[in-house]
Structures are given as C-alpha cells and as structure tokens.
Motif scaffolding. Structure first.
Motif, PDB file in Angstrom:
ATOM      1  N   ARG A  42      15.063  36.713  69.843  1.00 17.71           N
ATOM      2  CA  ARG A  42      13.983  36.728  68.865  1.00 17.71           C
ATOM      3  C   ARG A  42      14.508  37.095  67.474  1.00 17.71           C
ATOM      4  N   ALA A  43      13.669  36.844  66.475  1.00 18.00           N
ATOM      5  CA  ALA A  43      14.064  37.062  65.078  1.00 18.00           C
ATOM      6  C   ALA A  43      14.356  38.524  64.770  1.00 18.00           C
ATOM      7  N   ASP A  44      13.736  39.450  65.501  1.00 22.47           N
ATOM      8  CA  ASP A  44      13.940  40.879  65.241  1.00 22.47           C
ATOM      9  C   ASP A  44      15.183  41.435  65.932  1.00 22.47           C
ATOM     10  N   GLY A  45      15.962  40.575  66.595  1.00 23.37           N
ATOM     11  CA  GLY A  45      17.180  41.010  67.265  1.00 23.37           C
ATOM     12  C   GLY A  45      17.009  41.351  68.728  1.00 23.37           C
ATOM     13  N   LYS A  46      15.765  41.399  69.199  1.00 19.62           N
ATOM     14  CA  LYS A  46      15.523  41.687  70.615  1.00 19.62           C
ATOM     15  C   LYS A  46      15.712  40.424  71.446  1.00 19.62           C
ATOM     16  N   PRO A 105      24.123  40.544  75.696  1.00 20.08           N
ATOM     17  CA  PRO A 105      24.721  41.698  76.365  1.00 20.08           C
ATOM     18  C   PRO A 105      23.673  42.488  77.145  1.00 20.08           C
ATOM     19  N   LEU A 106      24.096  43.216  78.157  1.00 24.32           N
ATOM     20  CA  LEU A 106      23.173  44.002  78.971  1.00 24.32           C
ATOM     21  C   LEU A 106      22.505  45.106  78.155  1.00 24.32           C
ATOM     22  N   SER A 107      23.074  45.435  77.004  1.00 24.28           N
ATOM     23  CA  SER A 107      22.463  46.446  76.133  1.00 24.28           C
ATOM     24  C   SER A 107      21.107  45.990  75.604  1.00 24.28           C
ATOM     25  N   LYS A 108      20.785  44.712  75.720  1.00 19.70           N
ATOM     26  CA  LYS A 108      19.492  44.206  75.273  1.00 19.70           C
ATOM     27  C   LYS A 108      18.406  44.342  76.348  1.00 19.70           C
ATOM     28  N   LEU A 109      18.767  44.884  77.516  1.00 19.26           N
ATOM     29  CA  LEU A 109      17.775  45.119  78.561  1.00 19.26           C
ATOM     30  C   LEU A 109      17.075  46.451  78.330  1.00 19.26           C
ATOM     31  N   ILE A 115      17.370  53.627  91.875  1.00 20.38           N
ATOM     32  CA  ILE A 115      17.140  53.061  90.544  1.00 20.38           C
ATOM     33  C   ILE A 115      17.531  54.079  89.466  1.00 20.38           C
ATOM     34  N   GLY A 116      17.596  55.365  89.849  1.00 21.55           N
ATOM     35  CA  GLY A 116      18.142  56.356  88.921  1.00 21.55           C
ATOM     36  C   GLY A 116      19.599  56.069  88.618  1.00 21.55           C
ATOM     37  N   TYR A 117      20.347  55.654  89.642  1.00 21.42           N
ATOM     38  CA  TYR A 117      21.748  55.278  89.417  1.00 21.42           C
ATOM     39  C   TYR A 117      21.822  53.986  88.603  1.00 21.42           C
ATOM     40  N   SER A 118      20.917  53.033  88.884  1.00 22.57           N
ATOM     41  CA  SER A 118      20.854  51.810  88.068  1.00 22.57           C
ATOM     42  C   SER A 118      20.598  52.171  86.607  1.00 22.57           C
ATOM     43  N   SER A 119      19.721  53.162  86.394  1.00 22.05           N
ATOM     44  CA  SER A 119      19.400  53.620  85.037  1.00 22.05           C
ATOM     45  C   SER A 119      20.635  54.177  84.351  1.00 22.05           C
ATOM     46  N   ASP A 120      21.382  55.015  85.063  1.00 18.04           N
ATOM     47  CA  ASP A 120      22.601  55.589  84.487  1.00 18.04           C
ATOM     48  C   ASP A 120      23.613  54.495  84.136  1.00 18.04           C
ATOM     49  N   LEU A 121      23.709  53.478  84.990  1.00 18.90           N
ATOM     50  CA  LEU A 121      24.608  52.358  84.701  1.00 18.90           C
ATOM     51  C   LEU A 121      24.195  51.665  83.402  1.00 18.90           C
ATOM     52  N   LEU A 122      22.892  51.370  83.275  1.00 16.31           N
ATOM     53  CA  LEU A 122      22.425  50.642  82.098  1.00 16.31           C
ATOM     54  C   LEU A 122      22.580  51.479  80.828  1.00 16.31           C
ATOM     55  N   VAL A 123      22.280  52.773  80.918  1.00 16.41           N
ATOM     56  CA  VAL A 123      22.444  53.655  79.755  1.00 16.41           C
ATOM     57  C   VAL A 123      23.914  53.664  79.319  1.00 16.41           C
ATOM     58  N   SER A 124      24.818  53.712  80.288  1.00 15.00           N
ATOM     59  CA  SER A 124      26.251  53.702  79.971  1.00 15.00           C
ATOM     60  C   SER A 124      26.679  52.408  79.293  1.00 15.00           C
ATOM     61  N   LEU A 125      25.934  51.340  79.545  1.00 18.16           N
ATOM     62  CA  LEU A 125      26.236  50.038  78.958  1.00 18.16           C
ATOM     63  C   LEU A 125      25.512  49.817  77.626  1.00 18.16           C
ATOM     64  N   GLY A 126      24.814  50.834  77.149  1.00 11.07           N
ATOM     65  CA  GLY A 126      24.120  50.735  75.873  1.00 11.07           C
ATOM     66  C   GLY A 126      22.692  50.254  75.976  1.00 11.07           C
ATOM     67  N   GLY A 127      22.162  50.149  77.197  1.00  6.39           N
ATOM     68  CA  GLY A 127      20.793  49.696  77.396  1.00  6.39           C
ATOM     69  C   GLY A 127      19.781  50.823  77.301  1.00  6.39           C
ATOM     70  N   THR A 128      18.531  50.488  77.591  1.00  4.89           N
ATOM     71  CA  THR A 128      17.411  51.412  77.428  1.00  4.89           C
ATOM     72  C   THR A 128      16.606  51.497  78.718  1.00  4.89           C
ATOM     73  N   LYS A 180      15.148  53.720  70.577  1.00  2.44           N
ATOM     74  CA  LYS A 180      16.494  54.252  70.751  1.00  2.44           C
ATOM     75  C   LYS A 180      17.037  53.892  72.137  1.00  2.44           C
ATOM     76  N   PRO A 181      18.266  53.367  72.204  1.00  2.73           N
ATOM     77  CA  PRO A 181      18.866  53.102  73.521  1.00  2.73           C
ATOM     78  C   PRO A 181      19.114  54.404  74.263  1.00  2.73           C
ATOM     79  N   GLY A 182      19.030  54.348  75.589  1.00  2.00           N
ATOM     80  CA  GLY A 182      19.194  55.540  76.405  1.00  2.00           C
ATOM     81  C   GLY A 182      17.929  55.823  77.180  1.00  2.00           C
ATOM     82  N   LEU A 183      17.828  57.024  77.753  1.00  2.00           N
ATOM     83  CA  LEU A 183      16.671  57.418  78.552  1.00  2.00           C
ATOM     84  C   LEU A 183      15.557  57.935  77.650  1.00  2.00           C
ATOM     85  N   ASN A 184      14.396  57.270  77.703  1.00  2.00           N
ATOM     86  CA  ASN A 184      13.217  57.660  76.948  1.00  2.00           C
ATOM     87  C   ASN A 184      12.119  58.124  77.891  1.00  2.00           C
TER      88      ASN A 184
END
Length: 549
Positions: free
Chosen positions: A116-120, A305-309, A330-343, A434-438
């Motif tokens: 999308r135009a906003d970078g998402k 990139p997976l950081s866009k998830l 899914i908590g471990y899945s969350s930690d994986l995604l956070v480590s990859l720059g995702g949200t 903000k990327p990370g755990l919200n």
C-alpha cells in the motif's frame, strides 16, 4: 511432562491431568506418588499437598486462587473448594531480558502481499462497504444482494438446497429423518468467472451503532471504522451515511487522518438525506463500488519481509490445555516474529488478571507500565461498579474444561504474548505503530476483541481454542488452533492447526511455534486459505465502552 500429568511451573502446587485419572489411581511425577481420592478429569488440576482453607493455589508460577475448604493431597480443585485470587501489582523495576529465539530458519523468508501507499503490506485485498449508522444496514443488504453473485463472491447455498430437499420430502409425506446432508465442496478463491480476480471480495461491516449511545461511543466507532478503512488488507471503501447520526462523516475523516495523514485510498461517501430515494443512492453506490473494485484489482501480490506482518493473538472457548499447548506455542511464534522485526498484539485485558506484574515489569518504560496499570485498574473498577468483576470471566465451558478461576484462565492466556518486552500499551481503538509486542485494551469477548485487534492493524490473527469456535473476521484471516487433538479431529472444518501434539509429547512448544509461523507465511501469501475465510465467517462487533468481559 509425563504421559498422564504435567507441572507447568516449578513453583506450582498443582499438577495437570493430561488424561482422565480415576479415583484410587496412583500417579507419579518427579519421584513423588499421588493416590487420588477422587476422579480427576483430563485438563483439570489436583493439589500436590493437603491444603487448608485460605491456602494459596499457585499455577504458572503465580497466585490463581485460594482454598475454601480442606483439599486432601491429590484432590481435584473445583469451583466448590477454590475461589479466585490474584496478586496486586505495582510499577517496579524494568525486566526486559527475554528468551530471544534462533530465527536463522526464517531470516531470509518473505511473504507475497499487497503493498500500500503508506508502506504497509496486506495479506489480503478487499473492498469495504461501511455504514456510519445502523439505519443504513438495510442499504448494505440491498447492495450486497445486487453485487455478490454477479461479481462471483457469493458462497454456495448448500444448506438452502438441503432445506429444499427436506421440505419437498415433507410435502410428499416421506420420512425426513432419512435424508442425509451431502456436503458440497467449499468454493475456493479462484479467478474463473470473476471480473476482478485480484480482489478477494467485498466486505460489508454491519453494526448496531452510530446513533444512540454516548458521543464517546460514536467517536470509538469512527476510530474503529477508520482502522478498517486504512487497514493494509483494504484497497478502499464505500461509506453509507444517513446524515443525522452521532457518528458523523467528518468524525470518521478526522479518525482516518489520525491513522494515515497522507490517506489516498478511494473513499466514496454517500449520504442518504442529501441524495434522496433509495434507487438514487443504490445506483450511485453500485457504480462507485464497481469503479473502486477496478482500482483494487490493479494490486498484485509481491514479496515483502516478514517484518510487515502484524499478528493478533486471540483465544476463545479455552480449556485446561490451552495454557500449556496452543497459547505458549503461538507465544513462541510471537517471539520469532518480534525477533524478525514484526508486530504482535495481545489484548483481552480481563484475561490478564493476575499476571499484571509480569507484564508491567516487561514494559519498556515506566510511562508504558503506568498506562497499562491505569487501563487495567479502570477497567476492573468499571466491572465492579456494574455488579460484575474479572472473577466472573470464565464461561461455563471454561469451567467444565478445567479453567475454574479467572486467574488460572488469565495466566494461561497471557502465554500467547511470549517473553519479549512490551513495546507499547494502547487503548481501544488506537492504531499499533511500533514493531514488537503491543498490549491493546479490549474485552475478553472473542469477537469484540478480534474485531479490535484487526482495527488496530493486525493483518492476520492466531486464535487458540480448546472447545471449538468458528470465529472469523471480514478482512483478516483468523487461523484457529486447537489445544487438543480430539477437537482438531472433531471440528476440522473450522480448525486450521493442531497443537495437541504438545500434550501428546510428539512435539515441543518451540517446534509447534515454528510450524505455526510457517503456516502463517503461507496464509499471508495466499497459498493456503484460512478455514474462517473459506467458511465466510465475517464476525464484526464493535466494543461499546461499557463493561464487557
């Protein structure tokens, strides 16, 4: 974890039955034996030592209740002998170290999404039709009837055909009990016969708000709708307004600007009191929506990139296994995604009762921790003022399957958030930035919370369940994960992933978490369709800021 019982945390004074344990049966764990004075159903807990009234019950390493009667060694805990209890919390020192996982397996992976135009980047591509007030729901139905079949988005009417067979048999005097339902193949999303093959569909966000209620309700509704319109899975929207409601179009436009100051998606606004007749309004709506679909069709999936998830973390119909299989997975899945720059987004504040101290300590700053504490206390107080309380959160199904206090349910539910620091705390219906755990303040109600997570930016949702629920969302794939294999086998038409393998000792939490993320990537790329999407499960319920647990 043995094949019959498990201890979740070293400090716990209860053990979990992984299978039905019978009265008089002797089970062993870490060198200790327990002869059970009564039956312990699978998913329920029994105490490792005799407890007196007032003694603490500890599970997941936190206080989850207090004994109300004498509970003998090996005795099962129930709503009759245990009462909800939870520790108080305060803002203290920051504890930001966490179990950073090895992400080498995912480091170079991408998903195919809609940029999308906003970078998402979206995991789907939808056009929205949004009413500003419930008075416009009829017009949404008219528009839906006019467009869905012609555009190839209508679902097969298999139950309608079955009903015809049953009614005809009744008319002919036949025994309708002998008529068997023949399951039709679910319609997969294919471009054949569809004029806009790159568009996943049109979604109609019917709701019961916009007019009655407080002005705060109208503002929150506009914020939520703005979250959907600006969402990465949405190409644009048709907005139907009556004209005199509290939720004014200007309010919606202001909320859109808050979320995207350079908003450039097509937004067609039709106000019935200005336009006139239904025919005039519907003809405009049809023409503009088709034009919008043509624009949406210009988008194609491209690598991202997976950081866009942004993954929403949800649970519903939880059982006594949820907190030791699906949720930590899914908590471990969350930690994986956070480590990859995702949200990731963890919500359901009534189901964080008793684990506030841990989450507060994980907040990246005192300011963020203070906001979390404030939102929790205000929400809890409002519940009490309404004659309820967080202790009333567990449903009859939760209790039947081993979650007998809110603190037990909460301690297991919080496992969805993994171990990473809390980067931000948001109040409904704020946007995640903000990327990370919200942490997002929402009710524990499944659909209200899922609706809110997607409105805050989740472009895919992981939804754990132990009892089974068909919940979905109009614009974001909602992947259902079963906590036990029996449920997966029984309701595999709505369950996407089984984590009962953890209970059975066939897979570790880490292995399951990595497998889940692999599945997420395929769904985000359009390679696999979520069951909720295939079933057309488009649940959408805005939260009115009164008390909903």
């Amino acid at each position: 974890m043995s094949h019959k019982i498990a201890k979740v945390h070293p400090d716990d004074n209860v053990l979990v039955a992984l299978t039905n344990l019978e009265e008089g049966e002797t089970v062993s764990f870490n060198g200790s034996s327990y002869t059970l004075p009564g039956r312990v159903p699978a998913k329920h807990k029994f105490v490792i030592d005799e407890l007196q009234p007032g003694d603490k019950i500890t599970m997941y390493g936190v206080l989850v209740g207090k004994a109300q009667t004498v509970i003998p060694k090996g005795g099962v805990i129930t709503t009759s002998n245990v009462k909800h209890a939870a520790n108080s919390f305060e803002v203290g020192e920051r504890h930001l170290s966490w179990n950073i996982p090895d992400v080498s397996r995912f480091q170079d992976k991408t998903f195919l999404g809609f940029h999308r135009a906003d970078g998402k980047v979206g995991t789907a591509n939808y056009w929205l039709v949004v009413p500003m007030v419930f008075c416009e729901n009829h017009n949404l139905d008219v528009l839906k009837d006019a467009l869905m079949e012609e555009l190839g988005y209508a679902k097969p009417q298999q139950y309608k055909e079955f009903a015809k067979q049953v009614i005809q048999a009744y008319k002919e005097g036949k025994d309708i009990e002998t008529i068997e339902f023949a399951q039709l193949q679910s319609a997969q999303h294919k471009s054949n016969g569809k004029p806009f093959p790159n568009v996943d569909g049109i979604k109609f966000l019917l709701h019961a708000g916009g007019c009655g209620g407080t002005r705060q309700d109208a503002q929150a509704l506009c914020g939520l709708l703005a979250g959907y319109i600006t969402h990465s899975n949405v190409a644009g929207a048709t907005v139907l307004s009556l004209g005199c409601q509290n939720a004014q179009v200007q309010m919606l436009q202001e909320e859109i600007q808050k979320r995207d100051g350079n908003f450039s998606k097509p937004l067609y606004i039709l106000e019935q009191q200005k336009i006139g007749t239904e025919a005039e309004m519907m003809s405009l709506a049809i023409k503009q929506t088709v034009a919008g679909l043509a624009y949406a069709n210009t988008f194609e999936r491209k690598p991202a990139p997976l950081s866009k998830l942004t993954i929403g973390l949800e649970c519903g119909g939880s059982d006594g296994f949820s907190g030791i299989s699906a949720n930590p997975a899914i908590g471990y899945s969350s930690d994986l995604l956070v480590s990859l720059g995702g949200t990731v987004i963890l919500s359901e504040f009534p189901e964080l009762c008793g684990v506030e101290q841990n989450l507060s300590d994980r907040c990246v700053s005192v300011e963020v921790a203070n906001r979390f504490g404030h939102l929790m206390r205000v929400y809890s107080q409002r519940a009490v003022e309404a004659g309820s309380g967080f202790d009333m959160n567990p449903s009859p199904g939760n209790i039947k399957d081993g979650l007998i206090t809110d603190a037990i349910k909460s301690a297991g539910a919080a496992k969805k958030g993994g171990t990473s620091p809390v980067i931000d705390v948001l109040d409904y219906p704020e946007l995640v930035t903000k990327p990370g755990l919200n942490l997002l303040c929402t009710p524990g109600n499944d659909v209200e919370s899922t609706t809110a997570e997607v409105g805050s930016g989740a472009n895919i949702v992981l939804f754990t369940t132990g009892l089974g629920t068909p919940t979905g969302n109009p614009i974001a794939p909602v992947l259902k994960l079963s906590s036990n294999t029996n449920l997966f086998n029984k309701m595999n038409d709505i369950i996407d992933i089984n984590t009962g393998t953890i209970i059975e000792g066939k897979e570790t939490i880490e292995e399951a978490g990595a497998r889940i993320l692999e599945h997420v990537i395929k769904v985000a790329s359009g390679e696999i369709q979520a069951k909720s999407v295939a079933n057309g499960q488009d649940d959408f319920i805005p939260w009115k800021r009164g008390v909903s647990l």
